[in-house]
Design an enzyme around this catalytic site. Structure first.
Site, mmCIF file in Angstrom:
data_model
loop_
_atom_site.group_PDB
_atom_site.id
_atom_site.type_symbol
_atom_site.label_atom_id
_atom_site.label_comp_id
_atom_site.label_asym_id
_atom_site.label_seq_id
_atom_site.Cartn_x
_atom_site.Cartn_y
_atom_site.Cartn_z
ATOM 1 N N GLY A 620 45.778 42.682 48.986
ATOM 2 C CA GLY A 620 46.668 41.600 49.387
ATOM 3 C C GLY A 620 47.003 40.685 48.222
ATOM 4 N N ASP A 667 56.487 38.618 46.366
ATOM 5 C CA ASP A 667 55.532 39.098 45.374
ATOM 6 C C ASP A 667 56.185 39.242 44.008
ATOM 7 O OD1 ASP A 667 54.222 39.285 47.723
ATOM 8 O OD2 ASP A 667 54.084 41.467 47.753
HETATM 9 C C1 GLA Z 1 53.618 41.719 51.283
HETATM 10 C C2 GLA Z 1 55.078 41.738 50.929
HETATM 11 C C3 GLA Z 1 55.619 40.343 50.766
HETATM 12 C C4 GLA Z 1 55.305 39.511 51.973
HETATM 13 C C5 GLA Z 1 53.822 39.605 52.297
HETATM 14 C C6 GLA Z 1 53.476 38.907 53.571
HETATM 15 O O1 GLA Z 1 52.882 41.225 50.249
HETATM 16 O O2 GLA Z 1 55.266 42.458 49.749
HETATM 17 O O3 GLA Z 1 56.996 40.410 50.545
HETATM 18 O O4 GLA Z 1 56.094 39.890 53.035
HETATM 19 O O5 GLA Z 1 53.404 40.939 52.418
HETATM 20 O O6 GLA Z 1 53.696 37.575 53.456
#
Ligand code: GLA
Length: 961
Positions: A620, A667
């Site tokens: 994450g 991200d």
């Molecule tokens: C992933 C995705 C992001 C966002 C997060 C949840 O990391 O790549 O774009 O949607 O999940 O917030």
């Protein structure tokens, strides 16, 4: 015939030294009262034998002629018509016994090394050098560095001193340098280690490749330190604070260079802790925490020493440097690279062994199996029964057919196995015949062939050199005829320097989960963990003119090498996604494809990339975006595209769709646009606007601690039931709300909020609008808050099932029984509200001295994070039991706020913790979460799964390598 009676001559001349009467010159040597001697000498002999004395006599003669003997006149003893010289510093500081040896050598030309100890030999050498007795100086330098090399290493402190004070003793100097570079560890064993200067010790401690255990280094350093402090009691138990303080001061430059974290717990307790008073407080605290509970250190630590520089048995470091320079000297080096990215070595190239004869075989087929298509390589051959290494550099990949190849960059060489001195570097002079590709040949250079190994490389009839296409022969006689040799060993490396290194970090999302793809602002920050790609590029790197990209990973066994060919402007490269399978190379391909589709180049560069990364996978923390962003950056930079960060982000953001994900752009934006020491508030609409914000200064300061649940969340593999399904659900909700509230088609929930604009609301996303929409959601779904089946959706939306699939699912694979509109929409809108509140609280900040305000702010931020987690868990269903448990534990052990971060379904939590409680917090979470659930984690693993973090900087290219 000439008869030589040199012994007799030598003997008779030496005898003159006993004859005081005939001497016309005296010199007083030494200064200590009981160690002074007057030598009665003969100008004629000294003038003939020593340029040093000749110069003195010239000076004194000139001065005598004018009746001014200058400084010598003061000491001239004119009785006996003699010239006497005394009191000159040089003479004062020379020992009479040593001077006698020198004088005897000057008179009789004889010297016997055997009759002197090593210390005396040192002294004789230095004295001979000072008196410019050249033949004796060079003899002694040669003798000591070749015949007494081991002894010399034992006296390293003395050697260093001599070398520093006498820079023109070049042989000794290069012996010293070689020992420092290639065998620094032996210096720790030398007899006179404690006499090393502080500067020498510090330069040794800086060497990352020392092949010694850190505890051994520590013990030596302590010994050295104690030696420097006079009068420390031999009985350690009687040391007082003052004694420790003296030691601390003496070691103050050395202690920071010790890699304490590489010392075992047992050694730490037994051998380091007794000296705790000399270790800086924070380091000591970190160490104690680390050994007690495996905490990650707060102070920055030096990397572990890694003696593994390259795996050669033939090449020494200085050879590698010689070859690096030779490659750099080639007209243009765009080739390949497998550099060691994290290397701190001064050698600008790292050579990776790809083939070793004794291990892999000595035949052309083996050679081609290992070397074809590998890009530029260096071959090194050890000739049997000789001390010579020969070899050659080919600046592109070998192939097993094609005959002669053109290049101006290749060279062949000959080196001594111990040194580069007198090495031969022979560059190509006939580029049309530079290298030869054929299946019955191994390496073939030049039309002589100037160097070739054929069929059986061990067979001397198949290994030969004849100079023709290169500047010089690399084996004596090869300029006239074909010279055969027997190969004892051969190795082959690929390895040239990268042209640049691209870097892109991971991120932690502080708040704003699963709302970026719905068009709402989020608040992440970059972390220091990152992906690095070392890149070298060239116009083509394959003989068929194909544009090839090769990628290797530092963790080669886990992520095997990949290679692909550029397929043209539109297609760029095919990316095959097998459902449920994560192909690591696809992340690179995504970035590459996105960049080249954007750049639309006619002929992009071929690239060779080496990849390294430390963002936990599936944690994450956005390891995949860090990788794709880095690939975009690397591809753009290699192809000379000048793009700003927003353009790069937009390219990167469009990339993950190639592997079938419908992610938002959080991200990529965080990875590329973050600013050191700032979190990043990112708005996506109407245009991408990243705004760096300072986190508030409060008292006690706040810290964010990341903890990995160690449940892996693979976004790609679980996309049909998790991530992509959520994207689809929020889209359907947006459509429904748009139709119900405004009779308009909305694609994402943000569009619905924007429709409030017409109602005299302020532009953009505001707290009022979000509150209003949140109420509408409650109202509209009052009757049915659980999920809808497709058939139910069809009625609700008044659309055919096929139309629903076309509009909302499109190219994605989705597996779902029901679609939750209420819960997803409610989460998105409320989470967006929380982001706005969090952002405003940060901007408002507060005066760190105002305690009550600090606490209030801490509470506000914490509460928002806690609500965010609850919403992810209950409304968005993107948590999991491990994450919930971890959040609970975090909250119960010092965190004020705690939530999952990133996509969820596993991965990490982020907790807001007062800085002064970080250590106890980490300790407690380890004890309560990791120890019972993951009892087999090593200490190193434990320090990796939970760590405090501060906001890091965004992506960058490093070009000054
Ligand atoms: C992933 C995705 C992001 C966002 C997060 C949840 O990391 O790549 O774009 O949607 O999940 O917030």
């Amino acid at each position: 015939m000439v008869l030589e009676f040199l012994n007799e001559l030598s003997h008779d001349f030496t005898k003159l030294l006993e004859n005081k009467q005939d001497s016309d010159f005296s010199i007083t040597i030494g200064s200590e009262p009981d160690n002074v001697k007057v030598f009665h000498l003969h100008r004629l002999i000294l003038r003939a034998r020593s340029p040093f004395f000749a110069a003195i006599f010239n000076l004194t003669t000139t001065k005598t002629n004018t009746n001014k003997i200058g400084e010598f006149s003061k000491n001239a003893d004119s009785s006996n018509n003699q010239l006497a010289i005394k009191n000159e510093d040089l003479f004062k500081n020379t020992s009479p016994a040593i001077f006698e040896v020198i004088v005897k050598f000057l008179y009789g030309g004889a010297f016997n090394v055997k009759t002197h100890s090593l210390d005396e030999l040192f002294e004789i050498l230095v004295t001979a050098h000072k008196f410019r007795v050249k033949s004796l100086t060079s003899y002694l330098e040669e003798y000591l560095t070749t015949k007494r090399a081991d002894d010399l290493r034992q006296k390293f402190a003395q050697l260093t001193k001599i070398v520093y004070e006498n820079s023109s003793l070049t042989k000794l100097q290069s012996f010293h340098n070689d020992a420092t570079e290639n065998a620094a560890e032996t210096i720790f064993e030398c007899e006179d280690f404690t006499s090393l200067s502080e500067a020498t010790l510090v330069s040794l401690l800086r060497i990352d490749s020392l092949r010694l255990k850190e505890i051994e280094i520590w013990e030596k350093v302590i010994k050295w330190g104690i030696f420097q402090c006079q009068n420390l009691p031999a009985d350690f138990s009687s040391w007082t604070a003052r004694h420790f303080e003296t030691l601390r001061v003496n070691l103050s430059c050395c202690i920071p260079l010790i890699r304490f974290f590489d010392i075992s717990s047992e050694d730490f307790h037994q051998k380091v802790l007794p000296y705790q008073q000399i270790i800086p407080d924070q380091i000591l605290k970190d160490l104690i925490d680390y050994h007690r509970a495996g905490y990650a250190p707060i102070t920055p630590i030096l990397p572990s020493r890694s003696p593994f520089m390259y795996s050669s048995t033939l090449l020494r470091k200085q050879h590698a440097r010689f070859l690096s320079r030779a490659i750099e000297g080639s007209s243009s080096i765009n080739g390949i690279s497998t550099p060691c990215i994290n290397s701190t070595s001064q050698c600008s190239y790292e050579f990776r062994l790809i083939l070793r004869g004794s291990r892999d075989g000595f035949s052309p087929s083996i050679f081609h199996r290992f070397c074809d298509g590998k890009g530029p390589t260096i071959t090194v051959i050890k000739i049997a029964n000789s001390e010579k290494l020969i070899g050659g550099y080919c600046p592109f990949s070998w192939q097993s057919k094609g005959g002669y190849q053109y290049t101006t960059e290749s060279f062949i060489f000959q080196l001594h196995e111990q040194t580069c001195k007198n090495g031969i570097l022979s560059r190509v002079v006939d580029p049309t015949k530079a290298v030869y590709f054929w299946q019955t040949f191994g390496p073939g250079f030049g039309n002589g062939p100037d160097l070739a190994l054929r069929e059986n490389f061990k067979d001397p009839s198949q290994s030969f050199c004849r100079q023709k296409s290169y500047e010089e022969p690399i084996i004596p006689g090869a300029d006239r005829r074909r010279v055969h040799f027997t190969t004892e060993e051969y190795e082959r490396y690929d390895g040239c320097s990268p042209s640049f290194i691209a870097r892109s970090p991971g991120r932690v999302n502080l708040i704003g989960e699963h709302i970026d793809y719905a068009g709402f602002g989020v608040l992440p920050m970059a972390i220091s963990r990152d992906v690095l790609i070392a890149v070298s590029y060239e116009d083509t790197n394959n003989n068929n003119g194909e544009i090839v990209v090769e990628i290797s990973n530092i963790q080669n066994t886990r992520y095997p090498d990949r290679k692909f060919v550029y397929q043209g402007k539109e297609r760029v490269v095919d990316i095959e996604n097998e459902e449920g399978v994560v192909e690591w190379g696809n992340y690179f391909k995504c970035g590459y494809k996105g960049a080249l589709q954007y750049l639309q180049l006619n002929r992009p560069k071929g690239m060779r990339c080496l990849i390294d990364g430390n963002v936990p996978e599936g944690g994450g923390l956005s390891s995949s975006a860090a990788f794709t962003c880095c690939a975009v950056l690397a591809t753009c930079f290699a192809n000379g595209a000048q793009l700003n960060k927003i353009q790069l982000t937009e390219i990167a953001a469009s990339c993950e769709r190639f592997i079938g994900l419908g992610t938002g752009n959080m991200d990529q934006t965080a990875s590329i646009c973050s600013l050191l020491d700032h979190a990043l508030y990112i708005e996506f609409l109407p245009t991408l606007t990243p705004t760096p914000i300072k986190l508030p200064t409060i008292n006690p300061p706040l810290a964010f601690v990341i903890a990995n649940s160690l449940t892996k969340a693979d976004k790609v593999a679980t996309a049909p039931t998790n991530y992509n399904l959520r994207v689809v659900e929020t889209k359907i909700a947006a459509y429904y709300l748009g139709r119900q509230l405004f009779d308009k088609d909305c694609e994402i929930l943000r569009n619905v909020v924007d429709l409030y604009d017409s109602d005299n609301h302020k532009k953009g996303v505001t707290i009022e609008k979000l509150n209003a929409l949140s109420h509408e959601i409650d109202r509209l779904f009052e009757k049915k808050q659980e999920g809808y089946r497709l058939s139910e959706l069809s009625i609700l939306l008044e659309l055919d099932v096929s139309e629903i699939k076309r509009r909302f699912i499109g190219q994605y694979t989705i597996r779902a029984e029901t679609f939750h509109l209420y819960k997803r929409a409610k989460h998105v809108i409320e989470e967006s509200l929380r982001v706005l509140k969090f952002y405003e609280a940060c901007v408002r900040g507060c005066d760190a001295d105002d305690h009550s305000k600090s606490e209030e702010l801490f509470d506000t931020l914490s509460k928002l994070m806690n609500q965010s987690h609850a919403s992810c868990r209950d409304l968005y269903d993107c948590s999991c039991k491990e994450l919930d448990q971890l959040v609970e534990i975090c909250l119960g052990n010092g965190a004020k706020g705690s939530r999952l971060t990133g996509a969820g379904w596993g991965g990490c939590t982020v907790s807001l913790v007062p800085l002064n409680m970080v250590n106890s917090f980490i300790h407690n979470v380890r004890e309560k979460y990791y120890r019972p659930l993951f009892p087999n984690l090593s200490k190193a693993e434990l320090s990796n799964v939970i760590f405090a973090t501060t906001p890091g900087s965004g992506a960058a290219v490093i070009i000054d390598l």
